[in-house]
Design a protein around this motif. Structure first.
Motif, PDB file in Angstrom:
ATOM      1  N   GLN A 124       0.826  -1.207   0.000  1.00  0.00           N
ATOM      2  CA  GLN A 124       0.000   0.000   0.000  1.00  0.00           C
ATOM      3  C   GLN A 124       0.862   1.260   0.000  1.00  0.00           C
ATOM      4  N   ASP A 125       1.947   1.229   0.768  1.00  0.00           N
ATOM      5  CA  ASP A 125       2.803   2.407   0.900  1.00  0.00           C
ATOM      6  C   ASP A 125       3.596   2.718  -0.367  1.00  0.00           C
ATOM      7  N   LEU A 126       4.093   1.677  -1.022  1.00  0.00           N
ATOM      8  CA  LEU A 126       5.086   1.868  -2.081  1.00  0.00           C
ATOM      9  C   LEU A 126       4.524   1.797  -3.490  1.00  0.00           C
ATOM     10  N   PHE A 127       3.317   1.264  -3.646  1.00  0.00           N
ATOM     11  CA  PHE A 127       2.765   1.095  -4.991  1.00  0.00           C
ATOM     12  C   PHE A 127       1.410   1.779  -5.096  1.00  0.00           C
ATOM     13  N   THR A 128       1.116   2.245  -6.294  1.00  0.00           N
ATOM     14  CA  THR A 128      -0.192   2.824  -6.569  1.00  0.00           C
ATOM     15  C   THR A 128      -0.686   2.284  -7.912  1.00  0.00           C
ATOM     16  N   GLY A 129      -2.000   2.382  -8.126  1.00  0.00           N
ATOM     17  CA  GLY A 129      -2.587   2.046  -9.413  1.00  0.00           C
ATOM     18  C   GLY A 129      -2.292   0.634  -9.865  1.00  0.00           C
ATOM     19  N   PRO A 130      -2.003   0.442 -11.153  1.00  0.00           N
ATOM     20  CA  PRO A 130      -1.738  -0.900 -11.693  1.00  0.00           C
ATOM     21  C   PRO A 130      -0.564  -1.597 -11.015  1.00  0.00           C
ATOM     22  N   ALA A 131       0.438  -0.833 -10.557  1.00  0.00           N
ATOM     23  CA  ALA A 131       1.588  -1.451  -9.891  1.00  0.00           C
ATOM     24  C   ALA A 131       1.161  -2.131  -8.597  1.00  0.00           C
ATOM     25  N   ARG A 132       0.238  -1.499  -7.865  1.00  0.00           N
ATOM     26  CA  ARG A 132      -0.259  -2.120  -6.639  1.00  0.00           C
ATOM     27  C   ARG A 132      -1.068  -3.365  -6.963  1.00  0.00           C
ATOM     28  N   ALA A 133      -1.894  -3.286  -8.004  1.00  0.00           N
ATOM     29  CA  ALA A 133      -2.692  -4.445  -8.404  1.00  0.00           C
ATOM     30  C   ALA A 133      -1.786  -5.610  -8.807  1.00  0.00           C
ATOM     31  N   LYS A 134      -0.707  -5.330  -9.511  1.00  0.00           N
ATOM     32  CA  LYS A 134       0.225  -6.382  -9.905  1.00  0.00           C
ATOM     33  C   LYS A 134       0.929  -6.973  -8.683  1.00  0.00           C
ATOM     34  N   ALA A 135       1.275  -6.111  -7.712  1.00  0.00           N
ATOM     35  CA  ALA A 135       1.945  -6.606  -6.499  1.00  0.00           C
ATOM     36  C   ALA A 135       1.034  -7.559  -5.730  1.00  0.00           C
ATOM     37  N   LEU A 136      -0.236  -7.184  -5.560  1.00  0.00           N
ATOM     38  CA  LEU A 136      -1.166  -8.054  -4.853  1.00  0.00           C
ATOM     39  C   LEU A 136      -1.428  -9.334  -5.638  1.00  0.00           C
ATOM     40  N   GLY A 137      -1.454  -9.229  -6.965  1.00  0.00           N
ATOM     41  CA  GLY A 137      -1.598 -10.428  -7.786  1.00  0.00           C
ATOM     42  C   GLY A 137      -0.416 -11.361  -7.626  1.00  0.00           C
ATOM     43  N   ALA A 138       0.796 -10.804  -7.601  1.00  0.00           N
ATOM     44  CA  ALA A 138       1.994 -11.630  -7.423  1.00  0.00           C
ATOM     45  C   ALA A 138       1.990 -12.309  -6.052  1.00  0.00           C
ATOM     46  N   THR A 408     -10.523  -2.942  -2.653  1.00  0.00           N
ATOM     47  CA  THR A 408     -10.912  -2.777  -1.254  1.00  0.00           C
ATOM     48  C   THR A 408      -9.879  -1.962  -0.489  1.00  0.00           C
ATOM     49  N   LEU A 409      -8.605  -2.306  -0.645  1.00  0.00           N
ATOM     50  CA  LEU A 409      -7.553  -1.592   0.082  1.00  0.00           C
ATOM     51  C   LEU A 409      -7.338  -0.183  -0.441  1.00  0.00           C
ATOM     52  N   ASP A 410      -7.776   0.092  -1.658  1.00  0.00           N
ATOM     53  CA  ASP A 410      -7.716   1.464  -2.163  1.00  0.00           C
ATOM     54  C   ASP A 410      -8.580   2.408  -1.334  1.00  0.00           C
ATOM     55  N   HIS A 411      -9.585   1.850  -0.638  1.00  0.00           N
ATOM     56  CA  HIS A 411     -10.456   2.666   0.204  1.00  0.00           C
ATOM     57  C   HIS A 411      -9.871   2.904   1.583  1.00  0.00           C
ATOM     58  N   ALA A 412      -8.776   2.208   1.942  1.00  0.00           N
ATOM     59  CA  ALA A 412      -8.181   2.372   3.263  1.00  0.00           C
ATOM     60  C   ALA A 412      -7.303   3.621   3.287  1.00  0.00           C
ATOM     61  N   PRO A 413      -7.444   4.483   4.313  1.00  0.00           N
ATOM     62  CA  PRO A 413      -6.563   5.647   4.415  1.00  0.00           C
ATOM     63  C   PRO A 413      -5.106   5.217   4.521  1.00  0.00           C
ATOM     64  N   ALA A 414      -4.213   6.030   4.007  1.00  0.00           N
ATOM     65  CA  ALA A 414      -2.793   5.663   3.997  1.00  0.00           C
ATOM     66  C   ALA A 414      -2.261   5.425   5.401  1.00  0.00           C
ATOM     67  N   HIS A 415      -2.747   6.219   6.395  1.00  0.00           N
ATOM     68  CA  HIS A 415      -2.224   6.048   7.753  1.00  0.00           C
ATOM     69  C   HIS A 415      -2.814   4.830   8.458  1.00  0.00           C
ATOM     70  N   ALA A 416      -3.792   4.152   7.822  1.00  0.00           N
ATOM     71  CA  ALA A 416      -4.390   2.942   8.404  1.00  0.00           C
ATOM     72  C   ALA A 416      -4.262   1.761   7.449  1.00  0.00           C
TER      73      ALA A 416
END
Length: 481
Positions: A124-138, A408-416
């Motif tokens: 969540q901290d280091l990736f955004t957008g498609p990069a985050r989706a790819k990380a969770l997929g991996a 789902t995690l896109d809805h979580a605030p960055a500090h949480a």
């Protein structure tokens, strides 16, 4: 390559490897239980705790682990958790009695529960957008591969090792990798919180101070709510004890969980009114997208695990196949999930919530088709159902889970982010424990194995259909960009 890009790539590799090593340990341990039981003279209760203790401690540590990472940074909880995991494995492998092995598995579960939300929090901290989706997929791919390779690896070790040593080597299977990841983590993990998380926390603290000043309260933002954590862990343990560890007195445990849950809710409101830092961030709880996405994840995860156990039971008890043959026949399902997970980021980025709903609907139909084919009793149709349709279901399952996690995690605030990841993982773990118990119970209570499978699969198809309804109810125009 920019330094941030290098750090992100290293953390991604570390996180994916961590997911692999914790899952392969849990998947392989069940093969070690018979030998451990015989060598250490474990009774039925001790065997139950050997199997359930890991999950119990894992679930109890998820939310506290996520909160620790959000408040103090993820590096230390990750490293401590990984060290506990490795030390627990060494103690379990060298145990001279069953009680020592039980305690060691509890330690391992605690370590894994600390590590899991840190990995997802880093994503969540280091990736955004498609990069985050790819990380969770991996990350999901790693889990699928771990589930695919652990049964044959454990079987080979048990077949080739000397008597009395095989189960110990299986328990040690993940320890060298965990220690290597600990060393790598010391070198590559960033310390402190990410800039985005720190900025979001500062903004939340500023807003909280304003609210506290208006109400005449005092600000304690940024601290760790130990009372709230203790009450929440009590509620979680009370829920998990009867379904995960099979502890008797189910209704009483539910009462205890309800009391602890009400006390936790009251305490959290008090902390929020005084401008403090509650365990569950109010923005997280109020987020419609996060809560609905968590509901979807809970249902499909539980249904998937439940269907997997009744499929295994049917192949062994219904068709009389050896355990290894059953594992090989179900391997295409796990492989399908891995392949689907590799492409899941496309669902999240191109189609968003509507795409996930469509994939979930197709998965629910696949489960229904499996149930219908198995209920015929024809061995040919049964194999088509469990291998052919099961593989299709695995692909759909792999497409749905990481993409739903991403949205789902896109809805979580960055500090949480860590707490959000912990909530998501905890609800899935509880659903998995309940659905495993329900699936086994329905299968064993039926007059025939085919009827047992059909009944259980119908229940899990209904759960999948409920997930479709919840996903369709989430009308927020969310798509990963």
């Amino acid at each position: 390559m920019k330094p941030r890009d290098r750090t992100s790539g290293r953390v991604l590799a570390l996180g994916v490897s961590t997911g692999f090593v914790t899952i392969i340990d849990q998947a392989a341990f069940s093969f070690a239980v018979p030998g451990l039981r015989d060598d250490l003279g474990a009774d039925a209760g001790q065997v139950q705790w050997l199997v359930a203790g890991y999950s119990l401690a894992f679930g109890a540590a998820l939310l506290p682990g996520g909160r620790l990472g959000d408040v103090f940074g993820r590096r230390v909880p990750y490293l401590v958790g990984l060290l506990l995991f490795a030390v627990g494995g060494v103690i379990a492998a060298g145990a001279g009695d069953a009680n020592t092995a039980v305690v060691a598995r509890l330690v391992q579960g605690l370590g894994a529960g600390l590590v899991n939300p840190q990995v997802l929090g880093y994503f969540q901290d280091l990736f955004t957008g498609p990069a985050r989706a790819k990380a969770l997929g991996a990350y999901t791919v790693a889990g699928s591969i771990a589930g695919l390779v652990s049964p044959p690896a454990a079987g080979w070790i048990l077949a080739t090792a000397a008597p009395g040593l095989g189960w110990r080597f299986v328990v040690l299977l993940s320890v060298p990798v965990a220690l290597a990841l600990f060393v790598v983590g010391l070198a590559v993990l960033p310390s402190g919180r990410s800039r985005a998380a720190a900025a979001a926390a500062a903004a939340a603290a500023s807003a909280s101070r304003g609210t506290a000043a208006t109400r005449g309260g005092r600000d304690s933002r940024g601290g760790l709510d130990l009372v709230g954590l203790a009450l929440l862990m009590a509620a979680i343990l009370a829920l998990m004890m009867p379904v995960t560890a099979g502890v008797p007195g189910g209704p009483l445990w539910l009462v205890v969980a309800a009391i602890a849950g009400l006390a936790f809710t009251g305490w959290e409101r008090r902390v929020t009114r005084r401008g403090g830092s509650p365990v569950l961030d109010p923005a997280l709880v109020r987020s419609r997208g996060f809560m609905l996405g968590t509901g979807v994840a809970t249902l499909i995860f539980g249904a998937g695990l439940g269907l997997g156990i009744v499929s295994t039971l049917y192949l062994i008890d219904g068709l009389g196949l050896p355990a290894l043959t059953a594992a090989l026949l179900l391997a295409p399902r796990a492989l399908g999930m891995a392949l689907g997970s590799m492409q899941s980021w496309r669902v999240a980025t191109r189609f968003g919530r509507r795409g996930i709903t469509f994939v979930l609907a197709a998965g629910a139909m696949a489960v229904a088709v499996e149930a219908a084919l198995v209920s015929t009793g024809s061995e040919v149709l049964v194999l088509i159902a469990l291998v052919g349709v099961g593989t299709v279901h695995g692909v759909l399952y792999g497409l749905a889970i990481p993409s739903n996690q991403t949205l789902t995690l896109d809805h979580a605030p960055a500090h949480a982010a860590g707490v959000g990841a912990g909530v998501l993982a905890l609800t899935q773990r509880l659903a998995g424990a309940v659905c495993l118990a329900v699936g086994i119970g329905l299968f064993l209570a039926a007059p025939t194995p085919a009827a047992g499978f059909a009944t259980a699969a119908a229940v899990f198809a209904a759960l999948s259909a409920a997930a479709v309804a919840i996903s369709a109810f989430d009308r927020a125009p969310v798509r990963v960009h």
